[in-house]
Write a protein that holds these residues in place. Sequence first.
Motif, mmCIF file in Angstrom:
data_model
loop_
_atom_site.group_PDB
_atom_site.id
_atom_site.type_symbol
_atom_site.label_atom_id
_atom_site.label_comp_id
_atom_site.label_asym_id
_atom_site.label_seq_id
_atom_site.Cartn_x
_atom_site.Cartn_y
_atom_site.Cartn_z
ATOM 1 N N ALA A 24 38.659 55.780 53.124
ATOM 2 C CA ALA A 24 38.722 57.086 53.784
ATOM 3 C C ALA A 24 39.406 58.114 52.891
ATOM 4 C CB ALA A 24 39.463 56.971 55.106
ATOM 5 N N ASP A 25 40.399 57.656 52.121
ATOM 6 C CA ASP A 25 41.114 58.532 51.202
ATOM 7 C C ASP A 25 41.878 57.664 50.208
ATOM 8 O OD1 ASP A 25 43.662 57.753 52.399
ATOM 9 O OD2 ASP A 25 43.160 59.112 54.048
ATOM 10 N N GLN A 26 42.641 58.318 49.337
ATOM 11 C CA GLN A 26 43.317 57.610 48.253
ATOM 12 C C GLN A 26 44.422 56.672 48.742
ATOM 13 O OE1 GLN A 26 44.357 60.018 44.793
ATOM 14 N NE2 GLN A 26 42.973 61.636 45.455
ATOM 15 N N THR A 27 44.915 56.867 49.939
ATOM 16 C CA THR A 27 46.032 56.057 50.409
ATOM 17 C C THR A 27 45.647 54.613 50.708
ATOM 18 O OG1 THR A 27 45.683 56.632 52.748
ATOM 19 C CG2 THR A 27 47.083 58.111 51.446
ATOM 20 N N VAL A 28 44.348 54.331 50.815
ATOM 21 C CA VAL A 28 43.920 52.976 51.209
ATOM 22 C C VAL A 28 43.257 52.201 50.072
ATOM 23 C CG1 VAL A 28 43.685 53.580 53.634
ATOM 24 C CG2 VAL A 28 41.714 53.844 52.117
ATOM 25 N N TYR A 29 43.255 52.757 48.863
ATOM 26 C CA TYR A 29 42.616 52.052 47.752
ATOM 27 C C TYR A 29 43.193 50.646 47.570
ATOM 28 C CZ TYR A 29 40.582 56.535 46.172
ATOM 29 O OH TYR A 29 39.890 57.722 46.072
ATOM 30 N N ALA A 30 44.517 50.565 47.449
ATOM 31 C CA ALA A 30 45.163 49.272 47.177
ATOM 32 C C ALA A 30 44.945 48.286 48.319
ATOM 33 C CB ALA A 30 46.658 49.479 46.929
ATOM 34 N N SER A 31 45.087 48.746 49.545
ATOM 35 C CA SER A 31 44.913 47.839 50.682
ATOM 36 C C SER A 31 43.463 47.394 50.827
ATOM 37 C CB SER A 31 45.403 48.508 51.968
ATOM 38 O OG SER A 31 44.687 49.696 52.245
ATOM 39 N N ASN A 32 42.530 48.271 50.501
ATOM 40 C CA ASN A 32 41.121 47.885 50.574
ATOM 41 C C ASN A 32 40.786 46.802 49.554
ATOM 42 O OD1 ASN A 32 40.460 49.543 52.694
ATOM 43 N ND2 ASN A 32 39.569 51.163 51.438
ATOM 44 N N ILE A 33 41.324 46.947 48.338
ATOM 45 C CA ILE A 33 41.096 45.920 47.324
ATOM 46 C C ILE A 33 41.738 44.604 47.767
ATOM 47 C CG2 ILE A 33 41.543 45.236 44.938
ATOM 48 C CD1 ILE A 33 41.455 48.217 44.193
ATOM 49 N N SER A 34 42.950 44.693 48.308
ATOM 50 C CA SER A 34 43.647 43.480 48.773
ATOM 51 C C SER A 34 42.854 42.763 49.863
ATOM 52 C CB SER A 34 45.033 43.845 49.296
ATOM 53 O OG SER A 34 45.870 44.301 48.249
ATOM 54 N N CYS A 72 36.620 37.089 47.378
ATOM 55 C CA CYS A 72 35.562 37.659 46.552
ATOM 56 C C CYS A 72 35.661 37.128 45.127
ATOM 57 C CB CYS A 72 35.672 39.189 46.537
ATOM 58 S SG CYS A 72 35.330 39.946 48.134
ATOM 59 N N ASN A 73 34.512 36.859 44.525
ATOM 60 C CA ASN A 73 34.483 36.423 43.127
ATOM 61 C C ASN A 73 34.490 37.599 42.159
ATOM 62 O OD1 ASN A 73 32.424 34.266 44.671
ATOM 63 N ND2 ASN A 73 34.002 33.348 43.403
ATOM 64 N N LEU A 74 33.902 38.699 42.597
ATOM 65 C CA LEU A 74 33.845 39.931 41.797
ATOM 66 C C LEU A 74 34.131 41.102 42.720
ATOM 67 C CD1 LEU A 74 32.991 41.681 39.267
ATOM 68 C CD2 LEU A 74 30.675 41.616 40.221
ATOM 69 N N ILE A 75 35.043 41.966 42.292
ATOM 70 C CA ILE A 75 35.347 43.174 43.058
ATOM 71 C C ILE A 75 35.058 44.382 42.175
ATOM 72 C CG2 ILE A 75 37.116 44.524 44.256
ATOM 73 C CD1 ILE A 75 38.539 41.885 44.875
ATOM 74 N N ILE A 76 34.146 45.223 42.632
ATOM 75 C CA ILE A 76 33.785 46.436 41.896
ATOM 76 C C ILE A 76 34.423 47.623 42.597
ATOM 77 C CG2 ILE A 76 31.886 47.892 41.097
ATOM 78 C CD1 ILE A 76 30.086 45.426 41.264
ATOM 79 N N THR A 77 35.174 48.406 41.856
ATOM 80 C CA THR A 77 35.781 49.605 42.408
ATOM 81 C C THR A 77 35.029 50.819 41.881
ATOM 82 O OG1 THR A 77 37.442 49.686 40.624
ATOM 83 C CG2 THR A 77 38.028 48.510 42.633
ATOM 84 N N VAL A 78 34.717 51.739 42.780
ATOM 85 C CA VAL A 78 33.838 52.858 42.440
ATOM 86 C C VAL A 78 34.641 54.143 42.304
ATOM 87 C CG1 VAL A 78 31.735 54.093 43.045
ATOM 88 C CG2 VAL A 78 32.036 51.717 43.797
ATOM 89 N N GLY A 79 34.821 54.572 41.070
ATOM 90 C CA GLY A 79 35.456 55.861 40.852
ATOM 91 C C GLY A 79 36.741 55.805 40.053
ATOM 92 N N PHE A 80 36.931 56.837 39.255
ATOM 93 C CA PHE A 80 38.086 56.979 38.375
ATOM 94 C C PHE A 80 39.401 56.922 39.146
ATOM 95 C CE2 PHE A 80 41.187 59.774 36.262
ATOM 96 C CZ PHE A 80 41.190 59.262 34.977
ATOM 97 N N LEU A 81 39.405 57.432 40.363
ATOM 98 C CA LEU A 81 40.656 57.520 41.120
ATOM 99 C C LEU A 81 41.184 56.160 41.573
ATOM 100 C CD1 LEU A 81 39.950 60.703 43.289
ATOM 101 C CD2 LEU A 81 41.326 60.528 41.207
ATOM 102 N N LEU A 82 40.355 55.119 41.508
ATOM 103 C CA LEU A 82 40.811 53.781 41.887
ATOM 104 C C LEU A 82 41.444 53.026 40.718
ATOM 105 C CD1 LEU A 82 38.292 54.389 43.987
ATOM 106 C CD2 LEU A 82 38.710 52.015 44.593
ATOM 107 N N ALA A 83 41.628 53.677 39.583
ATOM 108 C CA ALA A 83 42.086 53.005 38.364
ATOM 109 C C ALA A 83 43.411 52.271 38.560
ATOM 110 C CB ALA A 83 42.198 54.017 37.230
ATOM 111 N N ASP A 84 44.422 52.940 39.098
ATOM 112 C CA ASP A 84 45.745 52.314 39.224
ATOM 113 C C ASP A 84 45.712 51.114 40.163
ATOM 114 O OD1 ASP A 84 46.776 54.180 37.494
ATOM 115 O OD2 ASP A 84 47.631 55.459 39.065
#
Length: 366
Positions: free
Chosen positions: A87-97, A104-116
């Motif tokens: 929904a926004d940048q605040t949930v990137y880390a929790s979504n990956i977790s 998951c065997n492979l996790i693809i993150t979409v977008g420069f803002l998910l870098a950290d």
Amino acid sequence: MEDTLTITARKAVLTGLAMVGATAILAGCGTAPSATSTKSAGKSSYVPCMVSDAGGFDDKSFNQLGLEGLESAASSIGATPKKVESADQTVYASNISSLVNQKCNLIITVGFLLADATKAAASANPSIDFATIDDSSTTADNVRPITFDTSQAAFLGGYAAAAYSKTGVVGTFGGAQIPTVTIFMDGFADGVAYYNSQKNKDVKVVGWDVDSQKGVFTGGFDAGTAAKQAAQTLIDQDADVILPVGGPIYQSAAQAAKTANASGKSIVLEGADSDTFETDPANSSLFLTSVEKGIAQATKAVVLDSAKGSFTNTPYVGTLKNDGVGIAPFHDYAKKIPSTLPAELDKIKAGIIDGSITVKSPAVSK
């Protein structure tokens, strides 16, 4: 048209918003991953996953294209993919977790803002493969960057915009001011400048100054008032070809263009990432062409490589040479563009590929 162009310095053209291209250097270019696969005879236990950027999977742009690549690869091997939308940048880390916890065997993150968030997750989970779309800054043994030298394709888009423009003014604006957005804007302005130098014209670019790296941005990737106002700002400066860069923000630009056209103007847009004529039929009549990135096919290939145990951290960089970037057909405008334009674009493309025409965006080094 000159056969060879090597540009070593940028020059202001009229307003200083168009500039002459410089030498392109793109480090760490990997070859395109293999996209071949044999369909699994049964259901695969391999689990490929994806986290979107804030634009969402229905953005008709880079998130949607990434998901298409994921789902196509999963279908071809009989796997069941998992996805989670940010929904926004605040949930990137929790979504990956959440995807890590779903094995998951492979996790693809979409977008420069998910870098950290991606870097932290990859470090904490070395047994999981990661891939990043539009982020070359995250490097690790288990991370494969999928990036695109979009300035090359946008150069063609800028040249086409200048050739088509009736007002002699074209424009571009972006969502967030990040390298994966400004690389489009740099290439677009360079292409206009090249058109001017070859045709002895003075088409102006509004919305972006390459030398100062300043221009018009909405501050995010959501369609809405800010995006519509940004487009209107360019229309008020007499731009009749506009390249909005930032996922769904083009939808608001389309609204502004339709309103202006109803009042007697003739505004067209150029799409970004996907061939927006195809992905958004409701607005297809507005699109002169689109500056495309081969996100879907690159994503599919990376998934297949990982699934068959051939994952590598060598970056994939889409270029004109490997068909990782390009411009879409002119569709409804094929008979409205100058008759010589397609041949001119073919010649420019060949020149960029063989190095006789060099294009560089400051975003490449960031």
